[in-house]
Design a protein around this motif. Structure first.
Motif, PDB file in Angstrom:
ATOM      1  N   SER A   3       0.839  -1.201   0.000  1.00  0.00           N
ATOM      2  CA  SER A   3       0.000   0.000   0.000  1.00  0.00           C
ATOM      3  C   SER A   3       0.872   1.249   0.000  1.00  0.00           C
ATOM      4  CB  SER A   3      -0.933  -0.004   1.214  1.00  0.00           C
ATOM      5  OG  SER A   3      -0.205   0.024   2.425  1.00  0.00           O
ATOM      6  N   PHE A   4       2.047   1.175   0.623  1.00  0.00           N
ATOM      7  CA  PHE A   4       2.969   2.314   0.612  1.00  0.00           C
ATOM      8  C   PHE A   4       3.383   2.652  -0.816  1.00  0.00           C
ATOM      9  CE2 PHE A   4       7.310   3.964   0.516  1.00  0.00           C
ATOM     10  CZ  PHE A   4       7.191   5.084   1.318  1.00  0.00           C
ATOM     11  N   ALA A   5       3.730   1.633  -1.594  1.00  0.00           N
ATOM     12  CA  ALA A   5       4.137   1.845  -2.987  1.00  0.00           C
ATOM     13  C   ALA A   5       2.981   2.419  -3.806  1.00  0.00           C
ATOM     14  CB  ALA A   5       4.618   0.533  -3.594  1.00  0.00           C
ATOM     15  N   LEU A   6       1.770   1.925  -3.561  1.00  0.00           N
ATOM     16  CA  LEU A   6       0.609   2.440  -4.291  1.00  0.00           C
ATOM     17  C   LEU A   6       0.338   3.901  -3.928  1.00  0.00           C
ATOM     18  CD1 LEU A   6      -1.960  -0.519  -4.238  1.00  0.00           C
ATOM     19  CD2 LEU A   6      -0.632   0.329  -6.170  1.00  0.00           C
ATOM     20  N   PRO A  47      -8.044   5.543  -9.614  1.00  0.00           N
ATOM     21  CA  PRO A  47      -8.304   4.144  -9.259  1.00  0.00           C
ATOM     22  C   PRO A  47      -7.466   3.664  -8.074  1.00  0.00           C
ATOM     23  CG  PRO A  47      -8.189   4.372 -11.638  1.00  0.00           C
ATOM     24  CD  PRO A  47      -7.749   5.686 -11.059  1.00  0.00           C
ATOM     25  N   ILE A  48      -6.217   4.166  -7.968  1.00  0.00           N
ATOM     26  CA  ILE A  48      -5.392   3.779  -6.816  1.00  0.00           C
ATOM     27  C   ILE A  48      -5.990   4.345  -5.539  1.00  0.00           C
ATOM     28  CG2 ILE A  48      -3.128   3.966  -5.735  1.00  0.00           C
ATOM     29  CD1 ILE A  48      -1.896   4.100  -8.510  1.00  0.00           C
ATOM     30  N   TYR A  49      -6.388   5.617  -5.566  1.00  0.00           N
ATOM     31  CA  TYR A  49      -7.023   6.223  -4.395  1.00  0.00           C
ATOM     32  C   TYR A  49      -8.291   5.457  -4.018  1.00  0.00           C
ATOM     33  CZ  TYR A  49      -4.277  10.476  -3.629  1.00  0.00           C
ATOM     34  OH  TYR A  49      -3.277  11.365  -3.295  1.00  0.00           O
ATOM     35  N   ALA A  50      -9.072   5.066  -5.018  1.00  0.00           N
ATOM     36  CA  ALA A  50     -10.312   4.338  -4.757  1.00  0.00           C
ATOM     37  C   ALA A  50     -10.026   2.990  -4.094  1.00  0.00           C
ATOM     38  CB  ALA A  50     -11.081   4.128  -6.068  1.00  0.00           C
ATOM     39  N   LEU A  51      -9.015   2.273  -4.599  1.00  0.00           N
ATOM     40  CA  LEU A  51      -8.644   0.982  -4.013  1.00  0.00           C
ATOM     41  C   LEU A  51      -8.162   1.148  -2.584  1.00  0.00           C
ATOM     42  CD1 LEU A  51      -7.994  -2.103  -4.445  1.00  0.00           C
ATOM     43  CD2 LEU A  51      -5.689  -1.350  -5.028  1.00  0.00           C
ATOM     44  N   LEU A  52      -7.307   2.133  -2.344  1.00  0.00           N
ATOM     45  CA  LEU A  52      -6.755   2.326  -1.009  1.00  0.00           C
ATOM     46  C   LEU A  52      -7.813   2.807  -0.019  1.00  0.00           C
ATOM     47  CD1 LEU A  52      -3.286   3.910  -1.877  1.00  0.00           C
ATOM     48  CD2 LEU A  52      -3.757   1.595  -1.081  1.00  0.00           C
ATOM     49  N   LEU A  53      -8.782   3.571  -0.496  1.00  0.00           N
ATOM     50  CA  LEU A  53      -9.878   3.991   0.385  1.00  0.00           C
ATOM     51  C   LEU A  53     -10.702   2.787   0.810  1.00  0.00           C
ATOM     52  CD1 LEU A  53     -11.333   6.665   1.464  1.00  0.00           C
ATOM     53  CD2 LEU A  53     -13.019   6.151  -0.289  1.00  0.00           C
ATOM     54  N   LEU A 150     -16.857   2.789  -8.324  1.00  0.00           N
ATOM     55  CA  LEU A 150     -15.562   2.118  -8.384  1.00  0.00           C
ATOM     56  C   LEU A 150     -15.066   1.778  -6.974  1.00  0.00           C
ATOM     57  CD1 LEU A 150     -13.099   1.145  -9.999  1.00  0.00           C
ATOM     58  CD2 LEU A 150     -12.165   3.468  -9.808  1.00  0.00           C
ATOM     59  N   ILE A 151     -15.271   2.687  -6.039  1.00  0.00           N
ATOM     60  CA  ILE A 151     -14.877   2.434  -4.649  1.00  0.00           C
ATOM     61  C   ILE A 151     -15.625   1.230  -4.096  1.00  0.00           C
ATOM     62  CG2 ILE A 151     -14.902   3.384  -2.302  1.00  0.00           C
ATOM     63  CD1 ILE A 151     -14.623   6.187  -3.651  1.00  0.00           C
ATOM     64  N   PHE A 152     -16.930   1.156  -4.379  1.00  0.00           N
ATOM     65  CA  PHE A 152     -17.725   0.024  -3.908  1.00  0.00           C
ATOM     66  C   PHE A 152     -17.266  -1.278  -4.561  1.00  0.00           C
ATOM     67  CE2 PHE A 152     -21.364   3.313  -3.523  1.00  0.00           C
ATOM     68  CZ  PHE A 152     -20.840   3.768  -2.331  1.00  0.00           C
ATOM     69  N   ALA A 153     -16.949  -1.210  -5.859  1.00  0.00           N
ATOM     70  CA  ALA A 153     -16.501  -2.402  -6.570  1.00  0.00           C
ATOM     71  C   ALA A 153     -15.182  -2.916  -5.996  1.00  0.00           C
ATOM     72  CB  ALA A 153     -16.343  -2.093  -8.062  1.00  0.00           C
ATOM     73  N   PHE A 154     -14.274  -2.012  -5.684  1.00  0.00           N
ATOM     74  CA  PHE A 154     -13.006  -2.428  -5.088  1.00  0.00           C
ATOM     75  C   PHE A 154     -13.211  -3.028  -3.699  1.00  0.00           C
ATOM     76  CE2 PHE A 154     -10.272   0.427  -7.932  1.00  0.00           C
ATOM     77  CZ  PHE A 154      -9.730  -0.662  -8.598  1.00  0.00           C
ATOM     78  N   SER A 155     -14.219  -2.550  -2.992  1.00  0.00           N
ATOM     79  CA  SER A 155     -14.514  -3.110  -1.681  1.00  0.00           C
ATOM     80  C   SER A 155     -14.864  -4.591  -1.784  1.00  0.00           C
ATOM     81  CB  SER A 155     -15.671  -2.336  -1.028  1.00  0.00           C
ATOM     82  OG  SER A 155     -15.999  -2.884   0.227  1.00  0.00           O
ATOM     83  N   PHE A 156     -15.629  -4.957  -2.802  1.00  0.00           N
ATOM     84  CA  PHE A 156     -15.960  -6.367  -3.027  1.00  0.00           C
ATOM     85  C   PHE A 156     -14.727  -7.142  -3.490  1.00  0.00           C
ATOM     86  CE2 PHE A 156     -20.263  -4.668  -3.131  1.00  0.00           C
ATOM     87  CZ  PHE A 156     -20.970  -5.649  -2.455  1.00  0.00           C
ATOM     88  N   TYR A 157     -13.950  -6.526  -4.363  1.00  0.00           N
ATOM     89  CA  TYR A 157     -12.753  -7.195  -4.891  1.00  0.00           C
ATOM     90  C   TYR A 157     -11.768  -7.545  -3.775  1.00  0.00           C
ATOM     91  CZ  TYR A 157      -7.954  -7.286  -6.632  1.00  0.00           C
ATOM     92  OH  TYR A 157      -6.646  -7.618  -6.852  1.00  0.00           O
ATOM     93  N   LEU A 158     -11.640  -6.689  -2.767  1.00  0.00           N
ATOM     94  CA  LEU A 158     -10.632  -6.866  -1.729  1.00  0.00           C
ATOM     95  C   LEU A 158     -10.951  -7.976  -0.735  1.00  0.00           C
ATOM     96  CD1 LEU A 158      -9.868  -3.106  -0.990  1.00  0.00           C
ATOM     97  CD2 LEU A 158      -8.259  -4.777  -1.932  1.00  0.00           C
ATOM     98  N   ARG A 159     -12.162  -8.481  -0.753  1.00  0.00           N
ATOM     99  CA  ARG A 159     -12.531  -9.522   0.200  1.00  0.00           C
ATOM    100  C   ARG A 159     -11.746 -10.802  -0.080  1.00  0.00           C
ATOM    101  NH1 ARG A 159     -19.137  -8.600   0.521  1.00  0.00           N
ATOM    102  NH2 ARG A 159     -19.010  -6.412   1.170  1.00  0.00           N
TER     103      ARG A 159
END
Length: 255
Positions: A3-6, A47-53, A150-159
């Protein structure tokens, strides 16, 4: 990929993106082709901000006090950034016709928080996601409905991210990014038919390619934090308004 690199990649590509705006739209100091390249690089940032959020929410969802503190921080950053965003983008202190990306992130975080209270009722969660997505378009925040979703989609992806092999993460990110970008273009084409959407896609092919280049990078993220430093974390959180303030100052000094 940690996450630091992202985080580092997100702030650097966002800076490149906004430098392109400053040097071309404001000062006409660079050629249009260079401007497109800089803006294409900048497509990595959101997209990186959305994933990290979404990742941040995943770690904070069981900690109510920290969730509240983070939501208040996002709200403060959104309010502070809005004046800087409007001055940088429109040369006025407040433009109610468009809002900065910080409001998109705030809506995404708030939507995740509210939906998390209804885990036993998935249809209620879907309604919340759609409501907050629509709010992004209603207030004209940067990336609008597509950005919030996109933020919601990443939330599902991260599970269960840590247990997924790279190829599954790659396909997951690819599906999320392609759907996000096509929906974003569809909204900006006023929900036109396939022919018009295809023209929009061809006209923005550089930005589409940049999104695809980001896929293997995001897929390489496996949930690891990387170097942890409170100062660097605060710099990441406040980078958006800080760099906008610096760019506004540079623009003013350049006349």
């Amino acid at each position: 990929m940690t996450s630091f690199a992202l985080k580092l990649l997100a702030v650097l590509t966002m800076l490149v993106d906004h430098l392109g705006i400053l040097l071309h739209d404001d000062k006409h100091l660079i050629a249009y082709k260079t401007y497109v390249i800089l803006r294409s690089v900048g497509r990595f940032a959101f997209p990186i901000y959305a994933l990290l959020l979404a990742e941040g929410f995943r770690h904070l969802r069981k900690k109510p006090e920290r969730l509240k503190a983070h939501a208040l921080l996002l709200a403060a950053l959104a309010i502070i950034s809005e004046f800087l965003f409007d001055f940088f983008d429109h040369k006025i202190l407040l433009d109610v016709q468009s809002q900065s990306v910080m409001f998109t992130l705030l809506l995404g975080f708030a939507g995740l928080w509210l939906a998390d209270q209804w885990q036993q009722k998935p249809w209620v969660q879907v309604g919340i996601y759609l409501l907050f997505g629509a709010a992004g378009q209603l207030i004209a925040s940067n990336y609008g409905t597509a950005g919030v979703l996109l933020i919601f989609a990443f939330s599902f992806y991260l599970r269960g991210l840590e247990d997924k092999p790279y190829w599954k993460r790659f396909l997951g990110v690819l599906a999320v990014i392609v759907c996000y970008y096509l929906f974003y273009l569809w909204v900006h084409s006023s929900f036109s038919g396939p022919a018009t959407l295809w023209r929009y896609l061809k006209a923005n092919i550089c930005y589409a390619e940049a999104h695809l280049l980001l896929v293997p990078i995001l897929a390489a993220y496996s949930g690891k934090l990387g170097p942890r430093n409170r100062i660097l974390h605060r710099c990441y959180q406040w980078f958006y308004p800080a760099h906008l303030a610096l760019l506004c100052l540079i623009s003013a000094l350049m006349g």
